[in-house]
Design an enzyme around this catalytic site. Structure first.
Site, PDB file in Angstrom:
ATOM      1  N   GLU A  46      43.998  19.022  37.535  1.00 22.45           N
ATOM      2  CA  GLU A  46      45.034  20.017  37.812  1.00 22.45           C
ATOM      3  C   GLU A  46      46.047  20.107  36.682  1.00 22.45           C
ATOM      4  OE1 GLU A  46      45.347  22.357  40.098  1.00 22.45           O
ATOM      5  OE2 GLU A  46      43.376  21.768  40.832  1.00 22.45           O
ATOM      6  N   CYS A 201      38.954  37.978  40.149  1.00 24.77           N
ATOM      7  CA  CYS A 201      40.262  38.642  40.133  1.00 24.77           C
ATOM      8  C   CYS A 201      40.995  38.247  38.864  1.00 24.77           C
ATOM      9  CB  CYS A 201      41.049  38.240  41.387  1.00 24.77           C
ATOM     10  SG  CYS A 201      42.459  39.314  41.741  1.00 24.77           S
ATOM     11  N   CYS A 208      36.259  43.981  40.916  1.00 24.46           N
ATOM     12  CA  CYS A 208      36.570  44.332  42.311  1.00 24.46           C
ATOM     13  C   CYS A 208      35.311  44.598  43.147  1.00 24.46           C
ATOM     14  CB  CYS A 208      37.496  45.537  42.352  1.00 24.46           C
ATOM     15  SG  CYS A 208      39.101  45.260  41.567  1.00 24.46           S
ATOM     16  N   CYS A 211      34.219  41.588  44.900  1.00 25.60           N
ATOM     17  CA  CYS A 211      35.255  40.825  45.583  1.00 25.60           C
ATOM     18  C   CYS A 211      35.141  40.984  47.100  1.00 25.60           C
ATOM     19  CB  CYS A 211      36.632  41.288  45.125  1.00 25.60           C
ATOM     20  SG  CYS A 211      37.985  40.429  45.935  1.00 25.60           S
ATOM     21  N   CYS A 217      42.335  45.272  49.854  1.00 22.28           N
ATOM     22  CA  CYS A 217      43.270  44.938  48.782  1.00 22.28           C
ATOM     23  C   CYS A 217      44.125  46.168  48.475  1.00 22.28           C
ATOM     24  CB  CYS A 217      42.492  44.522  47.528  1.00 22.28           C
ATOM     25  SG  CYS A 217      43.512  44.197  46.082  1.00 22.28           S
TER      26      CYS A 217
END
Length: 374
Positions: A46, A201, A208, A211, A217
DNA sequence: AATGCGGGGCA
DNA sequence: TGCCCAGCATT
């Protein structure tokens, strides 16, 4: 693209269902930090991923885990060793925080990361989002994250206006993030959100069509997904000048360690003439002041390095000395073999900033005919 | 050349 | 609380 004002985001339950289904079928599951999951491994990934994309992080991560397989190993390492492994990643304060955090986990938490978001946030280098990622992915706790990927996904789905650097905008997005985060499979959900943001994204040219939220969206319905999230207001970057003295003798380069904090903190660089654009002339002056004789002086091409808030024009000067001087700098310093500096694996105890590593490479190329006659 | 990435630290 | 700080890859 027709604007459809009736489009609405999915409810949290449907959102989670659709996202997890997408992740199971199309998400990445073979990344190094997705194997042998534990808090230490997730934490390191991370911190690295905060600043760098997955493909660039992988080799760093593998090398890091090989050298420091546990939080105890990292805590026991020297800061120089840690910085050497971070060399080229940037944001070196994070490597210093990483090291400090490992020592805190060992000394104050018995070598175990605390199993709660608030306590994780207390640790150096871990903020709300990173704490949420560690808690959800490695501990299965129901904690939300809001990293750059998630911000992008949520800002688009809900058409959240404004720059997330603004407190009000960030607060609004945290609220949405908390609302969507499920109590079950939270770790998968977290990884799925990051994966969606990283692979579909994306900042430019989002896919898209592929997605799972294409028809739910708001930004997609508006036809302007790339307008979200709002951009940071930009300001002028000042320009600074510096001359770097690449002092070389018999295939070795003279380096000094930077102060522990601030720009390139703890990293190793050649002597520097700050706010100086004199190049060769000021190098002559410096040499005279040090009472040094150069065998050869050669100005190398200007190197522009851009930081987050200023441009640095580096004027490198190659100085070849016939004799190794006895002079010792105030702080840590030393002579290092150019060809070792040029190979990251052989300078395990030395962190070099990216532009310095680049200059070393140039120098090696320049010197190669002399160093290795065939 | 512009952009963005998460958190620390200071006024 | 709202700024400023930081390094690199990608575009």
């Amino acid at each position: 693209m027709p604007i459809n004002p009736s489009i609405k985001p999915k409810t949290p339950a449907r959102f989670q269902q659709a996202l997890l289904k997408w992740f199971d079928q199309h998400g990445r599951h073979d990344l190094p930090w997705q194997q042998d999951i534990n808090p230490y491994r997730v934490w390191v990934s991370e911190i690295m991923l905060q600043q760098t994309q997955v493909t660039a992080v992988i080799p760093y991560y593998l090398r890091f885990m090989e050298s420091f397989p546990t939080v105890q190993a990292l805590a026991a390492a020297s800061q120089d060793q840690v910085l050497a492994h971070w060399s080229g990643l940037g944001y070196y304060a994070r490597a210093r925080n990483l090291h400090k955090c490992a020592q805190t986990v060992v000394s104050e938490h018995g070598g175990k990361f605390p199993r709660d978001v608030e306590a994780l946030t207390e640790l150096p280098g871990i903020g709300r989002s990173t704490a949420g990622a560690i808690a959800s992915i490695s501990m299965g706790l129901p904690a939300a994250i809001l990293d750059g990927n998630v911000k992008r996904v949520l800002a688009r789905i809900h058409a959240v206006a404004g720059w997330p650097g603004q407190t009000a905008v960030a607060n609004a997005m945290w609220e949405i993030a908390e609302r969507y985060t499920p109590a079950e499979r939270t770790g998968d959900y977290t990884q799925a959100m990051m994966d969606l943001g990283a692979t579909l994204c994306t900042r430019s040219r989002p896919a898209c069509q592929r997605c799972p939220f294409e028809n739910h969206c708001v930004a997609r319905a508006q036809g302007n997904p790339t307008d979200y999230p709002g951009k940071k207001p930009k300001k002028e970057k000042p320009e600074r000048q510096t001359t770097l003295l690449l002092i070389e003798h018999d295939g070795e380069l003279y380096l000094e360690q930077r102060p522990a904090t601030g720009l390139w903190g703890g990293l190793w660089i050649p002597p520097q003439l700050e706010d100086d654009d004199g190049g060769e002339a000021s190098a002559q002056e410096w040499l005279a002041a040090q009472d040094l004789d150069a065998r050869e002086i050669q100005a190398l091409p200007l190197l522009r390095h851009t930081f987050s808030h200023f441009h640095l024009d580096i004027h490198p000067v190659w100085i070849s000395l016939p004799l190794k001087p006895t002079r010792v700098a105030e702080g840590a310093s030393g002579w290092y073999k150019l060809r070792q500096l040029d190979r990251p694996r052989s300078r395990q105890d030395l962190g070099l900033p990216a532009p310095i590593a680049k200059l070393v490479k140039q120098l090696v190329a320049l010197r190669e005919p002399l160093l290795a006659p065939c």
